[in-house]
Design a protein around this motif. Sequence first.
Motif, mmCIF file in Angstrom:
data_model
loop_
_atom_site.group_PDB
_atom_site.id
_atom_site.type_symbol
_atom_site.label_atom_id
_atom_site.label_comp_id
_atom_site.label_asym_id
_atom_site.label_seq_id
_atom_site.Cartn_x
_atom_site.Cartn_y
_atom_site.Cartn_z
ATOM 1 N N ALA A 197 0.796 -1.213 0.000
ATOM 2 C CA ALA A 197 0.000 0.000 0.000
ATOM 3 C C ALA A 197 0.835 1.272 0.000
ATOM 4 O O ALA A 197 0.300 2.372 -0.053
ATOM 5 C CB ALA A 197 -0.925 -0.005 1.214
ATOM 6 N N GLU A 198 2.153 1.138 0.016
ATOM 7 C CA GLU A 198 2.974 2.326 0.155
ATOM 8 C C GLU A 198 3.210 2.979 -1.194
ATOM 9 O O GLU A 198 3.278 2.324 -2.223
ATOM 10 C CB GLU A 198 4.300 1.936 0.797
ATOM 11 N N ASP A 199 3.373 4.303 -1.198
ATOM 12 C CA ASP A 199 3.711 4.957 -2.457
ATOM 13 C C ASP A 199 5.194 4.752 -2.710
ATOM 14 O O ASP A 199 5.934 4.173 -1.916
ATOM 15 C CB ASP A 199 3.342 6.439 -2.410
ATOM 16 N N GLY A 200 5.693 5.230 -3.884
ATOM 17 C CA GLY A 200 7.052 4.941 -4.293
ATOM 18 C C GLY A 200 8.103 5.346 -3.291
ATOM 19 O O GLY A 200 8.950 4.546 -2.904
ATOM 20 N N ASP A 201 8.099 6.614 -2.812
ATOM 21 C CA ASP A 201 9.133 7.078 -1.887
ATOM 22 C C ASP A 201 9.072 6.328 -0.573
ATOM 23 O O ASP A 201 10.089 5.950 -0.009
ATOM 24 C CB ASP A 201 8.972 8.575 -1.637
ATOM 25 N N ALA A 202 7.844 6.107 -0.066
ATOM 26 C CA ALA A 202 7.705 5.404 1.209
ATOM 27 C C ALA A 202 8.184 3.976 1.082
ATOM 28 O O ALA A 202 8.833 3.435 1.983
ATOM 29 C CB ALA A 202 6.252 5.445 1.664
ATOM 30 N N ALA A 203 7.864 3.325 -0.061
ATOM 31 C CA ALA A 203 8.306 1.946 -0.253
ATOM 32 C C ALA A 203 9.819 1.867 -0.300
ATOM 33 O O ALA A 203 10.426 0.934 0.224
ATOM 34 C CB ALA A 203 7.693 1.385 -1.530
ATOM 35 N N ALA A 204 10.462 2.844 -0.940
ATOM 36 C CA ALA A 204 11.919 2.839 -1.023
ATOM 37 C C ALA A 204 12.563 2.979 0.344
ATOM 38 O O ALA A 204 13.712 2.594 0.539
ATOM 39 C CB ALA A 204 12.391 3.962 -1.935
ATOM 40 N N ASP A 205 11.854 3.537 1.292
ATOM 41 C CA ASP A 205 12.364 3.664 2.657
ATOM 42 C C ASP A 205 11.911 2.507 3.544
ATOM 43 O O ASP A 205 12.068 2.558 4.768
ATOM 44 C CB ASP A 205 11.876 4.985 3.270
ATOM 45 N N ALA A 206 11.331 1.491 2.944
ATOM 46 C CA ALA A 206 10.749 0.398 3.720
ATOM 47 C C ALA A 206 11.825 -0.425 4.420
ATOM 48 O O ALA A 206 12.993 -0.440 4.029
ATOM 49 C CB ALA A 206 9.923 -0.505 2.813
#
Length: 521
Positions: free
Chosen positions: A22-31
């Motif tokens: 459910a994360e957007d691109g930037d948030a997913a990259a910081d996962a």
Amino acid sequence: MRRGVLVAALAAACLLPLPLAAEDGDAAADAHVTVAFAAEPTQIDPTRTSAGVDQYFMALFYEQLLTAGPDLKQRNWLAESWRLFERDGVWLIGVELRRGVRFHNGDELTAHDLRYCYLRQRDPGLSRQAGRWRHVADVRVLGDHELEIVFKGLPDSALLPLNLDLWAIPRRYYEEVGNEGVQAHPIGTGPWKFVSRSVREEIVVERFDDYWDPDSLPGIRRLTIKIIPEDTTRVAAFKTGAVDWIDAVPPAQVADFERTPGVKVASLPTSNNLFLALNALDPRSPLGDVRVRRAVAHAIDFDAIIEYILHGQGIRTIQVTPGAPGHDPALKPYAFDPDRSRELLRQAGYGRGINVNCYNLTTPREPYLKEVGEAMFAYLTAAGIRCRIVQLEYGAWINLGRRDARPEMDGIASWMWGHGAFGDPTDPWGGHLHSWRDGWGWYSYHDDPELDEMVETLRVTVEPDAKEALIREIARLKHERVAGGVPTYRPLVTLAWRDTLRFEPWPQANWRMMRDIGPAD
């Protein structure tokens, strides 16, 4: 090499947690992703490594001049270019390093760091791999980004399949913190940098944003690798969402994982060639007689073990893996024939059978390794080779095999030696087939002067056709004489991850390299 890649990407509704979906691109990259390995390395320093399992963590931090890609083709890595050539009667490998490669502490990689790696690796007081450098006179620094590997005579044919066997380690840092400091906080040029480690529990790493190749950075910020040896616990951690990726899916559960919605699965051949090590040196042991060693080879139904215990998750090997250089399809395995085993024992003067210690590795270094060992030893006992089974954890097991450790292995042991991503047997045969002397055979319990000479010639045979022919000839004699152990199989390892993750297996660390991992597109 045959690759048995099985991918099941199922589109049905998923019953498992979806931590990244459910994360957007930037948030997913910081996962932050959590994965689980079944086995834990014994060492993180690549100049002191003694076991293939060490690659599991080394591959996070350290890199070599060359590497193997997911397609199993070798490619330049920290080397911008390299060439093997002869100058004034001296063989050399010239290497041009990439510019702008930095260690995690900010130091720039130079040729001096690679020479420092060479000096550590050739030191038998530090390295178990010192014998590998017997044919190298020096690693000469020509400039900050240029070096030469200088051979004493003919070039070493094992260096290329070992990716030139030089690791990028930071000389200044190593000298500053010493061996214990390196072990406590590894620093390399790799895509992950160290954060913390709790032995037998977990290691935490963070993406190295100054990595020299930004296009191949992991797609997540932080990675935690849990160590979960118990199969049931590791599988439960995946199914409950505690981890997002696991290795060593139990063979009996591979089909269930493939049917599970929202899960991707890959079954891949490891680089690890398993065999039964036999002490043919002990004058008190019947195993010094080739008829007894052949009795061992005839006593075990390896095909049944692969089918019924490993559920097909293994590739039967004779001496060299199918598809590898020098593989000879005409070389057939010893047939399963316990009556023939008993007859060979009788011919050798052991009509009532023999008693022997049989050492079994219990650590889940490969799937169902303990169960496979117990089955092999049961077959031996049924054929009159009565096993006193000794179960060993990894540390005790690997020390048992070392020729410079005491007590020596005095019977039969379930053993392994990686043939690398390219299946080249040159280096492993120098370690467990060649007799123990002058840096050769550091895990060998065999002594055959003819095979010693052939292995030494193989080491300096570079021309591909000549090398393949010599591998075939050594394999034939090794098979006839049951020298250097009885080959059994090459395991497949099954990896599983959620389809909310993108994961591309690379062959380093037996496909556990966490290079290409990130949120699914």
